[in-house]
Motif scaffolding. Structure first.
Motif, PDB file in Angstrom:
ATOM      1  N   MET A   1       0.811  -1.206   0.000  1.00  0.00           N
ATOM      2  CA  MET A   1       0.000   0.000   0.000  1.00  0.00           C
ATOM      3  C   MET A   1       0.852   1.266   0.000  1.00  0.00           C
ATOM      4  N   GLY A   2       2.167   1.091  -0.050  1.00  0.00           N
ATOM      5  CA  GLY A   2       3.039   2.241  -0.164  1.00  0.00           C
ATOM      6  C   GLY A   2       3.492   2.859   1.142  1.00  0.00           C
ATOM      7  N   PHE A   3       3.291   2.192   2.254  1.00  0.00           N
ATOM      8  CA  PHE A   3       3.730   2.728   3.538  1.00  0.00           C
ATOM      9  C   PHE A   3       5.072   2.106   3.899  1.00  0.00           C
ATOM     10  N   ASP A   4       5.895   2.862   4.599  1.00  0.00           N
ATOM     11  CA  ASP A   4       7.246   2.356   4.807  1.00  0.00           C
ATOM     12  C   ASP A   4       7.760   2.454   6.237  1.00  0.00           C
ATOM     13  N   GLU A   5       6.870   2.670   7.198  1.00  0.00           N
ATOM     14  CA  GLU A   5       7.293   2.724   8.591  1.00  0.00           C
ATOM     15  C   GLU A   5       6.663   1.558   9.348  1.00  0.00           C
ATOM     16  N   LEU A   6       7.515   0.825  10.056  1.00  0.00           N
ATOM     17  CA  LEU A   6       7.055  -0.327  10.828  1.00  0.00           C
ATOM     18  C   LEU A   6       7.788  -0.334  12.162  1.00  0.00           C
ATOM     19  N   VAL A   7       7.024  -0.460  13.235  1.00  0.00           N
ATOM     20  CA  VAL A   7       7.582  -0.568  14.576  1.00  0.00           C
ATOM     21  C   VAL A   7       6.949  -1.787  15.238  1.00  0.00           C
ATOM     22  N   SER A  27       7.516  -9.804   0.485  1.00  0.00           N
ATOM     23  CA  SER A  27       6.969  -9.535  -0.857  1.00  0.00           C
ATOM     24  C   SER A  27       7.467  -8.223  -1.460  1.00  0.00           C
ATOM     25  N   GLY A  28       8.781  -8.072  -1.528  1.00  0.00           N
ATOM     26  CA  GLY A  28       9.340  -6.878  -2.151  1.00  0.00           C
ATOM     27  C   GLY A  28       9.459  -5.688  -1.230  1.00  0.00           C
ATOM     28  N   GLN A 130      -3.895  -5.377   6.144  1.00  0.00           N
ATOM     29  CA  GLN A 130      -4.144  -5.054   4.735  1.00  0.00           C
ATOM     30  C   GLN A 130      -5.392  -4.189   4.577  1.00  0.00           C
ATOM     31  N   LEU A 131      -6.456  -4.522   5.291  1.00  0.00           N
ATOM     32  CA  LEU A 131      -7.684  -3.728   5.178  1.00  0.00           C
ATOM     33  C   LEU A 131      -7.490  -2.308   5.702  1.00  0.00           C
ATOM     34  N   ILE A 132      -6.830  -2.169   6.835  1.00  0.00           N
ATOM     35  CA  ILE A 132      -6.578  -0.835   7.391  1.00  0.00           C
ATOM     36  C   ILE A 132      -5.663  -0.046   6.453  1.00  0.00           C
ATOM     37  N   ALA A 133      -4.614  -0.683   5.945  1.00  0.00           N
ATOM     38  CA  ALA A 133      -3.697  -0.001   5.028  1.00  0.00           C
ATOM     39  C   ALA A 133      -4.413   0.428   3.755  1.00  0.00           C
ATOM     40  N   TYR A 134      -5.279  -0.416   3.234  1.00  0.00           N
ATOM     41  CA  TYR A 134      -6.024  -0.066   2.025  1.00  0.00           C
ATOM     42  C   TYR A 134      -6.949   1.115   2.282  1.00  0.00           C
ATOM     43  N   ASP A 135      -7.688   1.067   3.383  1.00  0.00           N
ATOM     44  CA  ASP A 135      -8.605   2.177   3.688  1.00  0.00           C
ATOM     45  C   ASP A 135      -7.831   3.479   3.906  1.00  0.00           C
ATOM     46  N   ARG A 137      -4.891   4.251   2.550  1.00  0.00           N
ATOM     47  CA  ARG A 137      -4.421   4.674   1.220  1.00  0.00           C
ATOM     48  C   ARG A 137      -5.562   5.340   0.454  1.00  0.00           C
ATOM     49  N   GLN A 138      -6.748   4.761   0.512  1.00  0.00           N
ATOM     50  CA  GLN A 138      -7.892   5.357  -0.189  1.00  0.00           C
ATOM     51  C   GLN A 138      -8.244   6.725   0.403  1.00  0.00           C
ATOM     52  N   ALA A 139      -8.192   6.849   1.721  1.00  0.00           N
ATOM     53  CA  ALA A 139      -8.493   8.141   2.352  1.00  0.00           C
ATOM     54  C   ALA A 139      -7.482   9.200   1.930  1.00  0.00           C
ATOM     55  N   LEU A 140      -6.254   8.779   1.668  1.00  0.00           N
ATOM     56  CA  LEU A 140      -5.211   9.715   1.230  1.00  0.00           C
ATOM     57  C   LEU A 140      -5.332  10.060  -0.258  1.00  0.00           C
ATOM     58  N   GLY A 141      -6.275   9.428  -0.940  1.00  0.00           N
ATOM     59  CA  GLY A 141      -6.467   9.728  -2.357  1.00  0.00           C
ATOM     60  C   GLY A 141      -6.038   8.619  -3.293  1.00  0.00           C
ATOM     61  N   GLY A 142      -5.714   7.466  -2.770  1.00  0.00           N
ATOM     62  CA  GLY A 142      -5.297   6.345  -3.610  1.00  0.00           C
ATOM     63  C   GLY A 142      -3.892   6.556  -4.124  1.00  0.00           C
ATOM     64  N   PHE A 143      -3.564   5.806  -5.147  1.00  0.00           N
ATOM     65  CA  PHE A 143      -2.258   5.936  -5.776  1.00  0.00           C
ATOM     66  C   PHE A 143      -2.365   6.867  -6.961  1.00  0.00           C
ATOM     67  N   CYS A 144      -1.378   7.711  -7.130  1.00  0.00           N
ATOM     68  CA  CYS A 144      -1.346   8.602  -8.303  1.00  0.00           C
ATOM     69  C   CYS A 144      -1.022   7.776  -9.542  1.00  0.00           C
ATOM     70  N   ASP A 145      -1.637   8.127 -10.643  1.00  0.00           N
ATOM     71  CA  ASP A 145      -1.345   7.411 -11.907  1.00  0.00           C
ATOM     72  C   ASP A 145      -0.030   7.849 -12.486  1.00  0.00           C
TER      73      ASP A 145
END
Length: 145
Positions: A1-7, A27-28, A130-135, A137-145
């Motif tokens: 989902m494009g997030f990069d901070e994990l604690v 997974s990458g 995954q569900l929280i990360a997706y929601d 990401r969507q609240a932030l406007g999704g992914f830019c094309d």
């Protein structure tokens, strides 16, 4: 989902971030694991963020929980995005087996509850993340094309 901070807070295996299996399952996103860190307490992990969102089950037949207002993630996240006083948010998840403790939920400012079938209210940790990360990401406007 494009997030990069994990604690991680007191993982059962303190070497989990260095394990081959963990890296294979990333997974990458090995770069996220390389930047991740481990804290001794939830309070330490949350330092420096403005809003702390716990995650929990609105219905939990297995044990008593603190009495909290659960917010459905997507509409609540849309409201968080519109609040210009918030600069950073932490989403807090419990462990796979027992979820969050009542004490950790009470420490957080808000509790997000993913609506599920009450007869099968529990989600596994990966699904919930995954569900929280997706929601979010969507609240932030999704992914830019």
């Amino acid at each position: 989902m494009g997030f990069d901070e994990l604690v991680l807070v007191q993982p059962r295996d303190p070497e989990v971030l260095n394990r081959k299996r963990t890296k294979e399952a990333a997974s990458g996103a090995v770069d996220v694991l390389e930047r991740a860190f481990i804290c001794d307490s939830l309070a330490e992990a949350l330092e420096g963020t403005d809003v702390w969102c716990a995650t929990g089950m609105p219905v939990d037949m297995s044990r008593s929980r603190s009495v909290s207002t659960y917010f459905e993630p997507r509409p609540h996240m849309e409201a968080l995005v519109r609040d210009d006083t918030i600069n950073s948010i932490s989403f807090v998840f419990g462990n796979e087996r027992e979820g969050m403790t009542a004490e950790d939920i009470e420490l957080c400012h808000q509790v997000l509850g993913i609506p599920t079938n009450p007869a099968f209210g529990s989600l596994n940790l990966a699904s919930a993340v995954q569900l929280i990360a997706y929601d979010w990401r969507q609240a932030l406007g999704g992914f830019c094309d």
